[in-house]
Design a protein around this motif. Structure first.
Motif, PDB file in Angstrom:
ATOM      1  N   SER A 235       0.843  -1.047  -0.209  1.00  0.00           N
ATOM      2  CA  SER A 235      -0.033   0.005   0.089  1.00  0.00           C
ATOM      3  C   SER A 235       1.111   1.265  -0.294  1.00  0.00           C
ATOM      4  O   SER A 235       0.428   2.680  -0.426  1.00  0.00           O
ATOM      5  N   ALA A 236       2.037   1.420   1.003  1.00  0.00           N
ATOM      6  CA  ALA A 236       2.998   2.347   1.062  1.00  0.00           C
ATOM      7  C   ALA A 236       4.104   2.252  -1.025  1.00  0.00           C
ATOM      8  O   ALA A 236       3.948   3.383  -0.418  1.00  0.00           O
ATOM      9  N   MET A 237       3.706   1.574  -1.133  1.00  0.00           N
ATOM     10  CA  MET A 237       4.583   1.806  -2.401  1.00  0.00           C
ATOM     11  C   MET A 237       3.431   2.812  -3.332  1.00  0.00           C
ATOM     12  O   MET A 237       4.037   3.106  -4.288  1.00  0.00           O
ATOM     13  N   LYS A 238       2.575   1.959  -3.508  1.00  0.00           N
ATOM     14  CA  LYS A 238       1.246   2.328  -4.285  1.00  0.00           C
ATOM     15  C   LYS A 238       1.400   4.102  -4.397  1.00  0.00           C
ATOM     16  O   LYS A 238       1.022   4.553  -5.529  1.00  0.00           O
ATOM     17  N   GLY A 239       0.855   3.881  -3.097  1.00  0.00           N
ATOM     18  CA  GLY A 239       1.143   5.622  -2.539  1.00  0.00           C
ATOM     19  C   GLY A 239       2.217   6.720  -3.071  1.00  0.00           C
ATOM     20  O   GLY A 239       2.052   7.967  -3.486  1.00  0.00           O
ATOM     21  N   TYR A 240       3.757   5.918  -3.337  1.00  0.00           N
ATOM     22  CA  TYR A 240       4.074   6.852  -3.616  1.00  0.00           C
ATOM     23  C   TYR A 240       4.247   6.866  -5.344  1.00  0.00           C
ATOM     24  O   TYR A 240       4.915   7.306  -6.105  1.00  0.00           O
ATOM     25  N   ASN A 241       3.967   5.666  -5.441  1.00  0.00           N
ATOM     26  CA  ASN A 241       3.710   5.907  -6.965  1.00  0.00           C
ATOM     27  C   ASN A 241       2.460   7.027  -7.580  1.00  0.00           C
ATOM     28  O   ASN A 241       3.086   7.588  -8.170  1.00  0.00           O
ATOM     29  N   LYS A 242       1.814   7.120  -6.837  1.00  0.00           N
ATOM     30  CA  LYS A 242       0.600   7.536  -7.273  1.00  0.00           C
ATOM     31  C   LYS A 242       0.756   9.514  -7.234  1.00  0.00           C
ATOM     32  O   LYS A 242       0.854   9.884  -7.485  1.00  0.00           O
ATOM     33  N   LEU A 243       1.913   9.416  -5.976  1.00  0.00           N
ATOM     34  CA  LEU A 243       2.345  10.787  -5.972  1.00  0.00           C
ATOM     35  C   LEU A 243       3.786  11.402  -6.936  1.00  0.00           C
ATOM     36  O   LEU A 243       4.152  11.593  -6.400  1.00  0.00           O
ATOM     37  N   HIS A 244       4.282   9.974  -7.449  1.00  0.00           N
ATOM     38  CA  HIS A 244       5.158  10.091  -8.713  1.00  0.00           C
ATOM     39  C   HIS A 244       6.763  10.361  -7.936  1.00  0.00           C
ATOM     40  O   HIS A 244       7.577  10.764  -8.151  1.00  0.00           O
ATOM     41  N   MET A 245       6.944   9.288  -6.292  1.00  0.00           N
ATOM     42  CA  MET A 245       7.990   9.526  -5.775  1.00  0.00           C
ATOM     43  C   MET A 245       8.536   7.981  -5.709  1.00  0.00           C
ATOM     44  O   MET A 245       8.244   7.498  -4.870  1.00  0.00           O
ATOM     45  N   TYR A 246       9.090   7.942  -7.215  1.00  0.00           N
ATOM     46  CA  TYR A 246       9.688   6.672  -7.452  1.00  0.00           C
ATOM     47  C   TYR A 246      10.523   5.885  -6.718  1.00  0.00           C
ATOM     48  O   TYR A 246      10.738   5.256  -6.146  1.00  0.00           O
ATOM     49  N   SER A 247      11.554   7.067  -5.836  1.00  0.00           N
ATOM     50  CA  SER A 247      13.247   6.828  -5.749  1.00  0.00           C
ATOM     51  C   SER A 247      12.148   6.139  -4.026  1.00  0.00           C
ATOM     52  O   SER A 247      12.891   5.880  -3.449  1.00  0.00           O
ATOM     53  N   SER A 248      11.532   6.753  -3.470  1.00  0.00           N
ATOM     54  CA  SER A 248      10.693   6.597  -2.533  1.00  0.00           C
ATOM     55  C   SER A 248      10.629   5.369  -2.212  1.00  0.00           C
ATOM     56  O   SER A 248       9.951   3.928  -1.055  1.00  0.00           O
ATOM     57  N   THR A 249       9.708   4.820  -3.187  1.00  0.00           N
ATOM     58  CA  THR A 249       9.369   3.687  -3.767  1.00  0.00           C
ATOM     59  C   THR A 249      10.316   2.438  -3.475  1.00  0.00           C
ATOM     60  O   THR A 249      10.565   1.214  -2.867  1.00  0.00           O
ATOM     61  N   VAL A 250      11.686   2.749  -4.463  1.00  0.00           N
ATOM     62  CA  VAL A 250      12.998   1.898  -3.932  1.00  0.00           C
ATOM     63  C   VAL A 250      13.372   1.811  -2.508  1.00  0.00           C
ATOM     64  O   VAL A 250      13.797   0.733  -2.460  1.00  0.00           O
ATOM     65  N   VAL A 251      13.135   2.617  -1.948  1.00  0.00           N
ATOM     66  CA  VAL A 251      13.588   3.030  -0.506  1.00  0.00           C
ATOM     67  C   VAL A 251      12.638   1.718   0.114  1.00  0.00           C
ATOM     68  O   VAL A 251      13.581   1.308   1.259  1.00  0.00           O
ATOM     69  N   LEU A 252      11.510   1.571   0.254  1.00  0.00           N
ATOM     70  CA  LEU A 252      11.166   0.708   0.520  1.00  0.00           C
ATOM     71  C   LEU A 252      10.884  -0.713   0.277  1.00  0.00           C
ATOM     72  O   LEU A 252      11.223  -1.405   1.311  1.00  0.00           O
TER      73      LEU A 252
END
Length: 648
Positions: A235-252
């Motif tokens: 859920s957190a990864m999907k949220g970061y992707n919706k916000l275009h914060m793709y590097s944060s998804t990689v950190v997760l």
């Protein structure tokens, strides 16, 4: 006294169905007499002085039974009557009846700082009370306060249903500080709500950008329940992707890996999407191969999204053939294809100018009725324009007509401008007229482009007709169209019409830009209306419209024609101080100005700059500069001028 008080409150919270009831006299409760006015009964206001029961007083005031005072030692003896249409007691009052009065009094006094020897009701009863209060919007805040008091007791553990209602209340109320405090409570108690509630909580925090709270809960989930933590990370990864914060998804993802969590299909979807948007096609392929090695059943819904991210990443990185190969493998596995796959693959081939493959896939998609994406057709049009296949752009329009997709303004404009670049202005105008006759509707961008074409061809009446058509369709705030019309009025010697159009433009809320002001400077400069030129220049400054090279060229040219050379020098110095670079028009004007003012040093410096930047000088201005140098006795510089710019 204690037994008397207890009997009073039990009678207050009971759901009696009798027609009347009596309340004993007590110094803690005072009932004003009822006022009966024909068709309406005014409810009595209950005044209490019991300092140890604020919670019960709130519940009592929210009860659904309407009472009328019966008797009291301090007033006459009215009767307590129920309304004719009785209401069923609320669930809140039913739950409160389960609790012993003395226990609630002791609980309230304990949380107010005093100690009590009486224990609370068991955890189950407390959870029932809190849940009942949290379900009612009017008592939710009381329910949360009750939870805050209850969590201090050692034997209290909130149930999943309690936590679900508690989280829903806090999130809907935007009480993020309390949500963060709840994460600490859950860590201490080592309890979690159900998985769906955890996922909704993380999604809500992501939407509100409460990243600190998200991190706190993710750490909690890792410690308490790894299965829930995987779903929460997804859920957190999907949220970061919706916000275009793709590097944060990689950190997760890295946090999941370090915590030893096993990715589920949803996590693979999210991490592949993030790397695809970041342009890391090799990473996307690597994750896909890792996912494939797990031999997951192809019937899961995430499989389609995983293949889509893979094909999109490969197509955008110029690996269209690989994308097509994976697409074919997907269909062999029985995974249902959709129109988006054809759009991704065709756009991939169009981007690398593989015309034949793009056309074959387009034909295949049309046969399967999977042409639904207008962006696909724009990509094909741009490919054909770059390849010089202008007639095939019209075939694209024919295909769009067959599959009943409207030709967008972007596609229409791209075709018209493509013909203008490749085939000339008249061909572009002809294509525009042909497409409009076929039912294609131009938009604001196409109208502005065609107006410019008509103006450049000298077909001014056609340009005015197009502008009038634009206004009728509501496209009355296009700055490009206004600037084209104002420039046209300047070329046809109609300065009054130009100024009138600027006034209309401002009335419609469309502010002039530098193009419009440049056109006005050129119009008034040609007729040497210096007063109007100066007025326009000051208006530009006042509106904070920064002049460009064309602006300075127009105003310097106007003052040069009026032989006000000092003004020319002022504006030229301002132009150079602002970092302006010479072009042939500006250089030519200033050569004439310096020559006529006999400013030899500035003239030589200007000529050297022109030589260094490769700017050419026309014969008339070269002759003027040469004469100025000879008149000043600078024969060596005159010879250098002839050698540098050629003999005249």
């Amino acid at each position: 006294m204690q037994n008397t008080q207890k009997s009073q409150f039990i009678s207050l919270f009971s759901s009696s169905t009798s027609s009347s009831m009596a309340i004993a006299t007590s110094s803690d409760w005072l009932f004003p007499p009822c006022i009966n006015c024909k068709n309406r009964i005014l409810k009595p206001k209950f005044c209490y002085s019991c300092k140890t029961l604020p919670f019960l007083s709130n519940i009592f005031l929210n009860s659904t039974t309407t009472l009328v005072a019966k008797s009291s030692s301090s007033c006459s003896s009215p009767v307590l009557d129920e309304k004719k249409s009785q209401k069923t007691p609320s669930k809140n009052s039913q739950v409160i009846e389960l609790l012993d009065l003395e226990q609630i009094q002791d609980f309230s006094s304990t949380t107010n700082g005093t100690t009590s020897s009486t224990s609370l009701p068991d955890s189950k009863d407390l959870n029932g009370v809190i849940c009942s209060l949290l379900k009612d919007p009017q008592t939710q805040e009381i329910g949360y306060d009750y939870y805050e008091k209850a969590k201090g007791k050692k034997d209290f553990r909130p149930e999943k249903s309690t936590l679900k209602l508690l989280i829903r209340y806090l999130v809907n109320s935007n009480k993020w500080g309390s949500v963060f405090s709840l994460s600490k409570d859950l860590r201490t108690l080592k309890v979690l709500p159900d998985s769906s509630t955890c996922c909704r909580l993380i999604s809500s925090c992501m939407k509100s950008r409460k990243f600190k709270i998200v991190n706190s809960f993710l750490e909690l989930f890792i410690v308490v329940d790894q299965e829930i933590s995987v779903l929460a990370f997804d859920s957190a990864m999907k949220g970061y992707n919706k916000l275009h914060m793709y590097s944060s998804t990689v950190v997760l993802y890295e946090r999941m890996k370090s915590a030893g969590l096993v990715l589920d299909p949803g996590c693979y979807c999210s991490i592949m999407e993030a790397h695809s948007k970041m342009g890391n096609s090799d990473k996307v392929v690597s994750f896909f191969e890792e996912f494939e090695s797990k031999r997951v059943e192809s019937t899961i819904p995430q499989y389609v999204q995983i293949y889509k991210s893979l094909c999109e990443s490969l197509g955008k990185s110029g690996r269209a053939f690989e994308a097509l190969e994976y697409f074919r493998d997907m269909t062999k596995k029985g995974i249902q294809e959709d129109h988006s796959f054809y759009s991704i693959v065709i756009c991939g081939f169009a981007s690398i100018h593989e015309v034949k493959m793009a056309e074959e896939l387009l034909e295949e998609a049309e046969g399967k009725k999977m042409l639904r994406d207008p962006a696909l057709f724009l990509k094909l049009v741009l490919m054909y324009i770059e390849e010089g296949c202008m007639e095939k752009t019209l075939d694209v329009v024919a295909t769009m007509t067959r599959v009943k997709i409207r030709v967008s303004d972007c596609i229409f404009c791209a075709i018209v401008n493509g013909f203008s670049r490749k085939r000339g202005l008249r061909s572009a105008v002809q294509v525009y007229e042909d497409l409009t006759s076929q039912g294609c509707e131009p938009g604001q961008v196409t109208y502005a482009s065609v107006m410019n074409l008509y103006c450049r061809l000298g077909l001014y009446s056609n340009a005015e007709m197009v502008f009038s058509e634009m206004e009728q369709k509501g496209f009355d705030k296009c700055v490009v169209a206004y600037s084209s019309m104002i420039a046209m009025y300047g070329k046809t010697g109609r300065p009054k019409d130009a100024m009138k159009l600027v006034a209309i433009m401002k009335e419609r809320g469309c502010q002039p830009n530098v193009w419009v002001y440049n056109a006005l400077l050129d119009i008034h400069g040609k007729v040497l209306n210096l007063r109007q030129v100066e007025k326009i220049w000051k208006e530009m400054k006042r509106r904070k419209i920064f002049p460009d090279r064309v602006s300075y060229t127009s105003i310097i040219s106007a003052y040069s024609k009026a032989r006000e050379f000092d003004k020319c020098l002022i504006y030229y110095q301002e132009f150079t101080l602002n970092g302006g670079r010479l072009d042939r028009a500006m250089a030519g004007i200033m050569v004439g100005v310096f020559s006529k003012m006999n400013r030899v040093d500035e003239l030589i410096s200007l000529l050297q700059n022109m030589k260094r930047e490769g700017t050419k000088l026309d014969g008339r201005l070269q002759k003027s500069a040469l004469n100025s140098l000879r008149d000043a006795g600078l024969q060596i510089q005159a010879k250098w001028l002839q050698e540098s710019f050629g003999a005249t």
